[in-house]
Design a protein around this motif. Structure first.
Motif, short mmCIF file in Angstrom:
data_model
loop_
_atom_site.label_atom_id
_atom_site.label_comp_id
_atom_site.label_asym_id
_atom_site.label_seq_id
_atom_site.Cartn_x
_atom_site.Cartn_y
_atom_site.Cartn_z
N PRO A 40 0.83 -1.21 0.00
CA PRO A 40 0.00 0.00 0.00
C PRO A 40 0.86 1.26 0.00
CG PRO A 40 0.17 -0.87 2.22
CD PRO A 40 0.90 -1.86 1.32
N ALA A 41 0.22 2.39 0.00
CA ALA A 41 0.94 3.66 0.17
C ALA A 41 1.63 3.67 1.54
CB ALA A 41 -0.03 4.83 0.05
N GLY A 42 2.79 4.30 1.61
CA GLY A 42 3.52 4.38 2.87
C GLY A 42 2.84 5.32 3.86
N ASN A 43 3.22 5.20 5.11
CA ASN A 43 2.59 6.00 6.17
C ASN A 43 3.43 7.19 6.61
OD1 ASN A 43 4.70 4.83 7.53
ND2 ASN A 43 3.44 3.84 9.12
N GLY A 44 4.42 7.57 5.81
CA GLY A 44 5.32 8.66 6.19
C GLY A 44 6.61 8.15 6.79
N LYS A 45 6.58 6.90 7.27
CA LYS A 45 7.79 6.26 7.79
C LYS A 45 8.19 5.07 6.92
CE LYS A 45 6.77 7.51 12.60
NZ LYS A 45 6.55 6.99 13.99
N MET A 46 7.59 5.01 5.74
CA MET A 46 7.86 3.94 4.76
C MET A 46 7.43 2.58 5.27
SD MET A 46 11.56 5.25 3.28
CE MET A 46 12.26 5.47 4.92
N GLU A 47 6.43 2.55 6.14
CA GLU A 47 5.98 1.31 6.78
C GLU A 47 4.67 0.82 6.17
OE1 GLU A 47 7.72 2.58 11.20
OE2 GLU A 47 5.56 2.64 10.78
N ALA A 48 4.40 -0.46 6.40
CA ALA A 48 3.14 -1.08 6.01
C ALA A 48 2.44 -1.61 7.25
CB ALA A 48 3.39 -2.23 5.04
N PRO A 49 1.10 -1.69 7.24
CA PRO A 49 0.41 -2.33 8.35
C PRO A 49 0.92 -3.75 8.55
CG PRO A 49 -1.14 -1.17 6.96
CD PRO A 49 0.17 -1.14 6.24
N ARG A 50 1.16 -4.14 9.77
CA ARG A 50 1.78 -5.43 10.09
C ARG A 50 0.93 -6.59 9.63
NH1 ARG A 50 4.93 -8.85 10.40
NH2 ARG A 50 6.10 -9.66 12.16
N ARG A 51 1.57 -7.57 9.00
CA ARG A 51 0.89 -8.78 8.59
C ARG A 51 1.70 -9.97 9.06
NH1 ARG A 51 -2.79 -7.59 4.42
NH2 ARG A 51 -3.01 -9.82 4.11
N GLY A 52 1.05 -11.07 9.32
CA GLY A 52 1.76 -12.31 9.63
C GLY A 52 2.42 -12.30 10.99
N ASN A 53 3.38 -13.22 11.17
CA ASN A 53 3.96 -13.45 12.49
C ASN A 53 5.48 -13.29 12.50
OD1 ASN A 53 4.80 -15.59 11.01
ND2 ASN A 53 3.79 -17.18 12.24
N GLY A 54 6.01 -12.53 11.55
CA GLY A 54 7.45 -12.36 11.48
C GLY A 54 8.13 -13.33 10.53
N ALA A 55 7.36 -14.26 10.00
CA ALA A 55 7.87 -15.18 8.98
C ALA A 55 6.76 -15.33 7.94
CB ALA A 55 8.24 -16.53 9.58
N ASP A 56 6.39 -14.19 7.37
CA ASP A 56 5.17 -14.08 6.59
C ASP A 56 5.45 -14.32 5.11
OD1 ASP A 56 2.75 -13.45 5.48
OD2 ASP A 56 2.93 -11.31 5.79
N PHE A 57 5.06 -15.49 4.61
CA PHE A 57 5.23 -15.82 3.19
C PHE A 57 3.92 -16.29 2.58
CE2 PHE A 57 9.29 -16.23 5.27
CZ PHE A 57 10.20 -15.69 4.37
N ASN A 58 2.79 -15.87 3.12
CA ASN A 58 1.47 -16.32 2.68
C ASN A 58 1.23 -15.91 1.22
OD1 ASN A 58 -1.18 -16.93 2.24
ND2 ASN A 58 -2.00 -15.50 3.76
N PRO A 59 1.15 -16.86 0.29
CA PRO A 59 1.01 -16.50 -1.12
C PRO A 59 -0.35 -15.91 -1.46
CG PRO A 59 0.80 -18.87 -0.85
CD PRO A 59 1.22 -18.32 0.50
N ASN A 60 -1.33 -16.09 -0.59
CA ASN A 60 -2.67 -15.59 -0.85
C ASN A 60 -2.89 -14.17 -0.36
OD1 ASN A 60 -3.54 -18.11 -2.00
ND2 ASN A 60 -3.65 -18.93 0.08
#
Length: 344
Positions: A40-60
């Motif tokens: 998505p668009a960045g939040n001003g700190k070049m961050e994205a809303p957190r997804r997954g558990n730190g080992a996030d490779f969900n192809p869907n």
């Protein structure tokens, strides 16, 4: 193919399903991943809303954080015994490493790093745009090193997209020659000095083909003929409409092809673009022992990798953060041995 066709005439000798993570490779390659994320668009700190558990490779999922906490990507981690080739199509990557080298690259650039005797690096995907999405698309490829070169000095090369050999094939394909050649059109970009690709006799190629609907493109025989391994990765296209030498390749599949014959890519879709990556090279032909980020020839050498890394940290980490990113307004650049060069 008809059952009566002589097997010696076959161009396609195997079809494999491609995994959503590391895909099947042949010697001299070790690993290939196709990263495609609709950040998505960045939040001003070049961050994205957190997804997954730190080992996030969900192809869907629409995008993956991988090992990033706030900025997607791969914070500092070690390698030894092989090379990484990161070939970009879309998006931005920030690189830092234990040698003090760094870079921001993407949008067609290619970064080539020889880990050799040991290097620590980070690869982060900063969301530099706040007013629009930040899609990322690239291949990361691991190219093995022969035993004589596994403990070579680390090296780092940046190739800018403007310098990349691009070919408009007459059949309706846009071709990017990252390594090697297409129909005699050869890239002028050089590999690191101790790479398996540094010797032209090893016939290493990394070539990307994007075929418009109805497009057709020939891949000439490899210089090394039958001695060269060749594999095609069909990463984008319409299921049932992807062909190589009249053999249908299902969606998310790859095709092993012989090195001594012309292969014909054909996109029979009326609406969808077909994107295909070719990896080729003469095999190194040595035993491979690997564990995580280390690739050597024996298990004993792998154990030595862990001992050496625990003792030396491969030179340490000179950056202030494990997940290092540069300011959003910093242009593409390469910092090599203390000398900064802007992207071209």
């Amino acid at each position: 193919m008809s059952s009566s066709e002589n097997s010696n005439d076959k161009v396609v000798v195997g079809i494999d399903r491609l995994s959503d993570g590391p895909m099947h490779t042949q010697d001299p390659f070790l690993f290939c991943v196709y990263h495609k994320d609709q950040y998505p668009a960045g939040n001003g700190k070049m961050e994205a809303p957190r997804r997954g558990n730190g080992a996030d490779f969900n192809p869907n999922a629409p995008y993956r954080m991988y090992h990033g906490e706030k900025v997607p990507g791969f914070p500092q981690h070690p390698h030894r015994g092989f090379e990484t080739i990161t070939a970009t199509l879309d998006g931005i990557i920030d690189h830092t490493d234990s040698m003090g080298n760094a870079g921001r690259y993407g949008e067609g650039d290619l970064q080539w790093m020889t880990a050799g005797k040991g290097v620590v690096h980070g690869e982060m995907f900063p969301l530099i745009h706040e007013d629009k999405e930040n899609p990322t698309r690239f291949f990361q490829i691991w190219l093995n090193l022969p035993s004589k070169s596994k403990m070579t000095e680390p090296a780092f090369v940046m190739h800018w997209g403007s310098e990349t050999k691009k070919v408009k094939d007459e059949g309706g394909a846009d071709v990017i020659v990252w390594v090697g050649e297409h129909k005699g059109e050869r890239t002028a970009m050089k590999s690191p000095p101790n790479s398996w690709a540094a010797d032209p006799e090893n016939d290493v190629g990394v070539v990307f083909y994007s075929l418009k609907p109805g497009g057709k493109c020939e891949i000439a025989p490899a210089k090394g003929g039958k001695a060269t391994n060749r594999f095609l990765y069909f990463v984008e296209g319409e299921n049932g409409k992807q062909f190589v030498s009249d053999v249908n390749v299902p969606k998310k599949h790859g095709a092993e092809i012989v090195g001594d014959k012309t292969a014909v890519l054909e996109n029979r879709s009326e609406t969808e673009t077909m994107d295909v990556l070719l990896l080729q090279g003469k095999p190194i032909g040595e035993p491979v022992a690997s564990h995580g980020p280390f690739v050597m020839n024996t298990r004993q050498e792998i154990m030595q990798c862990f001992e050496d890394y625990q003792r030396t940290r491969f030179g340490g980490w000179p950056w202030e953060k494990d997940a290092m990113v540069f300011p959003a307004d910093k242009p593409r650049f390469s910092l090599l041995n203390g000398v900064e060069e802007l992207g071209k």
